[in-house]
Design a protein around this motif. Structure first.
Motif, PDB file in Angstrom:
ATOM      1  N   ASN A  18       0.476  22.813  21.242  1.00  0.00           N
ATOM      2  CA  ASN A  18      -0.164  21.827  20.366  1.00  0.00           C
ATOM      3  C   ASN A  18      -0.118  20.417  20.938  1.00  0.00           C
ATOM      4  N   ALA A  19       0.855  20.148  21.785  1.00  0.00           N
ATOM      5  CA  ALA A  19       0.920  18.823  22.415  1.00  0.00           C
ATOM      6  C   ALA A  19      -0.243  18.621  23.382  1.00  0.00           C
ATOM      7  N   LYS A  20      -0.673  19.717  24.004  1.00  0.00           N
ATOM      8  CA  LYS A  20      -1.785  19.648  24.961  1.00  0.00           C
ATOM      9  C   LYS A  20      -3.097  20.118  24.365  1.00  0.00           C
ATOM     10  N   ASN A  21      -3.060  20.588  23.120  1.00  0.00           N
ATOM     11  CA  ASN A  21      -4.264  21.119  22.457  1.00  0.00           C
ATOM     12  C   ASN A  21      -4.907  22.244  23.266  1.00  0.00           C
ATOM     13  N   THR A  22      -4.086  23.171  23.693  1.00  0.00           N
ATOM     14  CA  THR A  22      -4.593  24.321  24.437  1.00  0.00           C
ATOM     15  C   THR A  22      -4.113  25.628  23.824  1.00  0.00           C
ATOM     16  N   SER A  69     -10.582  19.572  21.651  1.00  0.00           N
ATOM     17  CA  SER A  69     -10.620  18.122  21.488  1.00  0.00           C
ATOM     18  C   SER A  69     -11.214  17.798  20.126  1.00  0.00           C
ATOM     19  N   GLY A  70     -11.022  16.572  19.697  1.00  0.00           N
ATOM     20  CA  GLY A  70     -11.496  16.193  18.379  1.00  0.00           C
ATOM     21  C   GLY A  70     -10.395  16.400  17.348  1.00  0.00           C
ATOM     22  N   ARG A  71     -10.777  16.728  16.145  1.00  0.00           N
ATOM     23  CA  ARG A  71      -9.810  16.896  15.051  1.00  0.00           C
ATOM     24  C   ARG A  71      -9.162  18.263  15.166  1.00  0.00           C
ATOM     25  N   THR A  72      -8.039  18.331  15.883  1.00  0.00           N
ATOM     26  CA  THR A  72      -7.385  19.612  16.127  1.00  0.00           C
ATOM     27  C   THR A  72      -6.178  19.849  15.255  1.00  0.00           C
ATOM     28  N   PHE A  73      -5.881  18.923  14.364  1.00  0.00           N
ATOM     29  CA  PHE A  73      -4.710  19.052  13.504  1.00  0.00           C
ATOM     30  C   PHE A  73      -4.871  20.235  12.571  1.00  0.00           C
ATOM     31  N   SER A  74      -3.820  21.047  12.471  1.00  0.00           N
ATOM     32  CA  SER A  74      -3.784  22.157  11.524  1.00  0.00           C
ATOM     33  C   SER A  74      -4.937  23.149  11.728  1.00  0.00           C
ATOM     34  N   THR A  75      -4.960  23.781  12.858  1.00  0.00           N
ATOM     35  CA  THR A  75      -6.008  24.751  13.136  1.00  0.00           C
ATOM     36  C   THR A  75      -5.415  26.092  13.529  1.00  0.00           C
ATOM     37  N   GLY A  76      -5.964  27.143  12.930  1.00  0.00           N
ATOM     38  CA  GLY A  76      -5.696  28.475  13.441  1.00  0.00           C
ATOM     39  C   GLY A  76      -6.647  28.727  14.601  1.00  0.00           C
ATOM     40  N   MET A  77      -6.179  29.458  15.597  1.00  0.00           N
ATOM     41  CA  MET A  77      -6.999  29.701  16.788  1.00  0.00           C
ATOM     42  C   MET A  77      -7.119  31.191  17.034  1.00  0.00           C
ATOM     43  N   GLY A  78      -8.213  31.565  17.667  1.00  0.00           N
ATOM     44  CA  GLY A  78      -8.407  32.965  17.987  1.00  0.00           C
ATOM     45  C   GLY A  78      -9.201  33.138  19.263  1.00  0.00           C
ATOM     46  N   TRP A  79      -9.033  34.289  19.858  1.00  0.00           N
ATOM     47  CA  TRP A  79      -9.863  34.729  20.980  1.00  0.00           C
ATOM     48  C   TRP A  79     -10.653  35.946  20.521  1.00  0.00           C
ATOM     49  N   PHE A  80     -11.944  35.908  20.767  1.00  0.00           N
ATOM     50  CA  PHE A  80     -12.834  37.006  20.449  1.00  0.00           C
ATOM     51  C   PHE A  80     -13.516  37.456  21.738  1.00  0.00           C
ATOM     52  N   ARG A  81     -14.118  38.628  21.706  1.00  0.00           N
ATOM     53  CA  ARG A  81     -14.888  39.091  22.854  1.00  0.00           C
ATOM     54  C   ARG A  81     -16.113  39.856  22.377  1.00  0.00           C
TER      55      ARG A  81
END
Length: 124
Positions: free
Chosen positions: A72-76, A24-36
């Motif tokens: 991206n439509a659901k920001n998930t 949520s918030g400013r999510t435009f143009s973001t790379g995403m990652g999962w870390f552990r």
């Protein structure tokens, strides 16, 4: 950007889990990652996906078993984890960083925003 991770739990070896990260918030143009991060170990990248969703990265140990995807439509951003192994046990974190359409980011220092983490435990 605020991130909320969910979907962790306890599963037997060979089982599956699906992690989800809601942004949520400013999510435009973001790379995403999962870390552990496993006990006593450094945090490591598991998978990353570009803003467009067309470029993905997986650490060698999860290739062929995990799939990262985003809506991206659901920001998930989701992480489907199949054929889980005891060595996958860790706290899993989603992260976000400003990025362009096609780049993935695999260094945790590149990420500005982090979720709270969700525990994944795989029993043998």
């Amino acid at each position: 950007v605020q991130l909320q991770a969910s979907g962790g739990g306890l599963v037997q070896a060979g089982g599956s889990l699906r992690l989800s990260c809601a942004a949520s918030g400013r999510t435009f143009s973001t790379g995403m990652g999962w870390f552990r991060q496993a006990p006593g170990k450094e945090r490591e990248v598991v998978a990353a996906i570009s803003w467009s969703g067309t470029t993905r990265y997986y650490v060698d140990s999860v290739k062929g078993r995990f799939t990262i995807s985003r809506d991206n439509a659901k920001n998930t951003v989701d992480l489907q984890m199949n054929s889980l192994k005891p060595e996958d046990t860790a706290v899993y974190y989603c992260a976000a960083t400003p990025g362009n359409l096609y780049n993935t980011y695999i260094n945790l220092m590149q990420y500005n925003y982090w979720g709270q983490g969700t525990q994944v435990t795989v029993s043998s």
